[in-house]
Design an enzyme around this catalytic site. Structure first.
Site, PDB file in Angstrom:
ATOM      1  N   TRP A 127       0.928  -1.334  -0.112  1.00 58.57           N
ATOM      2  CA  TRP A 127      -0.071  -0.069  -0.029  1.00 58.57           C
ATOM      3  C   TRP A 127       0.761   1.411  -0.048  1.00 58.57           C
ATOM      4  O   TRP A 127       2.001   1.372   0.799  1.00 58.57           O
ATOM      5  CB  TRP A 127      -0.724  -0.063   1.203  1.00 58.57           C
ATOM      6  CG  TRP A 127      -2.053   0.909   1.249  1.00 58.57           C
ATOM      7  CD1 TRP A 127      -2.593   1.594   0.566  1.00 58.57           C
ATOM      8  CD2 TRP A 127      -2.209   1.836   2.667  1.00 58.57           C
ATOM      9  NE1 TRP A 127      -3.596   2.508   0.919  1.00 58.57           N
ATOM     10  CE2 TRP A 127      -3.102   2.660   2.295  1.00 58.57           C
ATOM     11  CE3 TRP A 127      -1.687   1.763   3.874  1.00 58.57           C
ATOM     12  CZ2 TRP A 127      -3.560   3.632   3.197  1.00 58.57           C
ATOM     13  CZ3 TRP A 127      -2.406   2.573   4.706  1.00 58.57           C
ATOM     14  CH2 TRP A 127      -3.341   3.682   4.356  1.00 58.57           C
ATOM     15  N   ASP A 208      -0.933  -6.312   8.797  1.00 62.43           N
ATOM     16  CA  ASP A 208      -1.963  -5.170   8.639  1.00 62.43           C
ATOM     17  C   ASP A 208      -3.334  -5.961   8.112  1.00 62.43           C
ATOM     18  O   ASP A 208      -3.181  -6.544   7.029  1.00 62.43           O
ATOM     19  CB  ASP A 208      -1.354  -4.191   7.574  1.00 62.43           C
ATOM     20  CG  ASP A 208      -2.431  -3.117   7.183  1.00 62.43           C
ATOM     21  OD1 ASP A 208      -3.471  -3.268   7.564  1.00 62.43           O
ATOM     22  OD2 ASP A 208      -1.809  -2.147   6.534  1.00 62.43           O
ATOM     23  N   ALA A 210      -6.534  -5.193   7.157  1.00 65.38           N
ATOM     24  CA  ALA A 210      -7.530  -4.088   6.804  1.00 65.38           C
ATOM     25  C   ALA A 210      -8.940  -4.861   6.102  1.00 65.38           C
ATOM     26  O   ALA A 210      -9.702  -3.831   5.729  1.00 65.38           O
ATOM     27  CB  ALA A 210      -6.670  -3.117   5.657  1.00 65.38           C
ATOM     28  N   LYS A 243     -13.607  -1.330   6.397  1.00 70.00           N
ATOM     29  CA  LYS A 243     -13.998  -1.943   5.170  1.00 70.00           C
ATOM     30  C   LYS A 243     -15.079  -2.899   5.528  1.00 70.00           C
ATOM     31  O   LYS A 243     -16.360  -2.866   5.097  1.00 70.00           O
ATOM     32  CB  LYS A 243     -12.869  -2.594   4.125  1.00 70.00           C
ATOM     33  CG  LYS A 243     -12.214  -1.587   3.312  1.00 70.00           C
ATOM     34  CD  LYS A 243     -11.105  -0.946   3.951  1.00 70.00           C
ATOM     35  CE  LYS A 243     -10.328  -0.003   2.900  1.00 70.00           C
ATOM     36  NZ  LYS A 243      -9.300   0.746   3.440  1.00 70.00           N
TER      37      LYS A 243
HETATM   38  C1  LMR Z   1      -6.929   2.168  -0.493  1.00 74.50           C
HETATM   39  O1  LMR Z   1      -5.772   1.672  -0.628  1.00 74.50           O
HETATM   40  O2  LMR Z   1      -7.302   2.781  -1.652  1.00 74.50           O
HETATM   41  C2  LMR Z   1      -7.528   2.344   0.694  1.00 74.50           C
HETATM   42  O3  LMR Z   1      -6.852   1.788   1.764  1.00 74.50           O
HETATM   43  C3  LMR Z   1      -7.899   3.723   1.059  1.00 74.50           C
HETATM   44  C4  LMR Z   1      -6.808   4.621   1.246  1.00 74.50           C
HETATM   45  O4  LMR Z   1      -6.833   5.148   2.036  1.00 74.50           O
HETATM   46  O5  LMR Z   1      -5.713   4.869   0.347  1.00 74.50           O
END
Ligand code: LMR
Length: 394
Positions: A127, A208, A210, A243
């Protein structure tokens, strides 16, 4: 003073969202930010959330401060959701945080206090905000191989080779399920091998989590996390309710820190409370109270589980449909990985130029590394996307 500020690069995912909003073309498709949308394009308030909010509104008599670590009942409920029967409260400190991102941030702060010399090992890719936070904190990090461009699956040999270089006291950041941005996930056997590797190296896992409930189901999605937690002497888990409860804006998360013994637990808990106090004092309460109300009420919980399962099945159906459309259009099975991936995201493996063409010529928005949010699609837009993918030559 403020003239000295340096312009910060905008977050790529949020910048894309802004671009999408400014696009006036009819039929534009947003596959960018990771937010679930139902077939009508709406991010709904889940039924159980609405019901819990009603109950809270009727019963709440005060808005005075709650605990610095958050409400114990919320922390217990989340600990149960993530760890099932293996909660080990005598070894596990828990902290309510500002969303899952807040939990990641507090985990990194905690780890740095424990070992100022640590390196954080992150998957390549991960991410983007993981990297952004690490850079902002000035924490050294190393990337480990994760995604195999050829198979669009996990490059497990590469991952193990790179993680073999982790030192005792380093942090290994793992995605509990629904890997963001690739959608390629680890098998149970691979989680077990990672547990062995962590054992050998003495590196500490930071998981993590999520998207619990968005991949293979609430329990299977936590299996890797539970396996690691049952074996590693020290584990950090950052879980998000954004989520799976659809309460993105309420900023509801939890940090669980499993440590060696009760004395270390008290030390970790005290440090985590301190971190909340230093960064924002008390954590937000509303989302946490909603989550706890749902998890501790059999009927609400059953309804939430059922709706979450509908959400998961909707995404799986879209994955199947897209893979099938692409099979029909290309006469090959080279896009079948879309049906194998799990969670909201898949990395298509397109070039930045192809991603730009999708946006410019077809009004299809996906993140520059060709991550698409499957939940941004519906039955009608899947064929449109499939044709666009073929058209730009992916
Ligand atoms: C994403 O990866 O799009 C989500 O986790 C939202 C974000 O805050 O980036």
């Amino acid at each position: 003073m403020f003239a000295n500020l340096k312009a910060q690069a905008p977050d790529k995912i949020l910048a894309l969202l802004g671009e999408y909003k400014g696009d006036t073309r009819q039929g534009k498709i947003d596959l960018g930010v990771g937010v679930y949308r139902d077939p009508t394009g709406v991010t709904p308030v889940m039924r159980a959330v609405r019901q819990a909010e009603r109950q809270i509104w009727e019963a709440e008599t005060t808005k005075t401060y709650t605990g610095l670590a958050g409400e114990p009942a919320y922390l217990q409920a989340m600990s149960r959701l993530v760890l099932a029967d293996d909660q080990q409260p005598e070894r596990t400190a828990a902290l309510a945080t500002v969303g899952g991102t807040g939990a990641v941030r507090q985990a990194l702060e905690l780890a740095r206090l424990g070992n100022p010399d640590l390196t954080v090992h992150v998957s390549d890719p991960t991410w983007p905000n993981h990297l952004s936070i690490l850079k902002f904190m000035g924490l050294p990090f190393a990337e480990y191989r994760y995604f195999d461009d050829a198979t669009r699956g996990v490059d497990f040999d590469g991952m193990m080779a790179d993680l073999g270089r982790a030192q005792a006291g380093d942090l290994v950041l793992l995605h509990g399920c629904c890997h963001n941005p690739t959608g390629a996930n680890l098998t149970t056997d691979q989680w077990s091998e990672i547990a062995d590797l962590l054992d050998r190296t003495g590196a500490v896992p930071l998981i993590d989590l999520a998207y619990q409930g968005f991949g293979d189901g609430l329990e299977p999605d936590a299996a890797g996390t539970r396996l690691i937690a049952s074996r590693a002497p020290e584990v950090l888990i950052a879980a998000s309710c954004s989520k799976n409860f659809g309460i993105y804006r309420e900023r509801t998360g939890v940090l669980l820190a499993r440590v060696g013994d009760p004395a270390s637990r008290d030390l970790a808990q005290g440090t985590m409370n301190f971190l909340n106090r230093q960064n924002y004092s008390f954590p937000p309460d509303h989302g946490a109270r909603v989550v706890q109300t749902i998890l501790d009420d059999a009927a609400l919980r059953a309804d939430w589980v059922a709706e979450l399962e509908e959400v998961r099945q909707t995404m799986l159906g879209l994955r199947e449909q897209l893979a099938q459309e692409l099979r029909d259009l290309t006469g090959t099975d080279r896009f079948d990985f879309i049906a194998r991936h799990r969670g909201m995201f898949s990395r298509l493996g397109a070039t930045p130029e192809q991603v730009a063409r999708l946006k410019d010529e077809f009004a299809v928005y996906m993140v520059g590394d060709s991550r698409l949010n499957i939940a941004g699609l519906n039955r009608q837009t899947v064929p449109v996307l499939a044709r666009a993918i073929v058209e730009v030559g992916i």
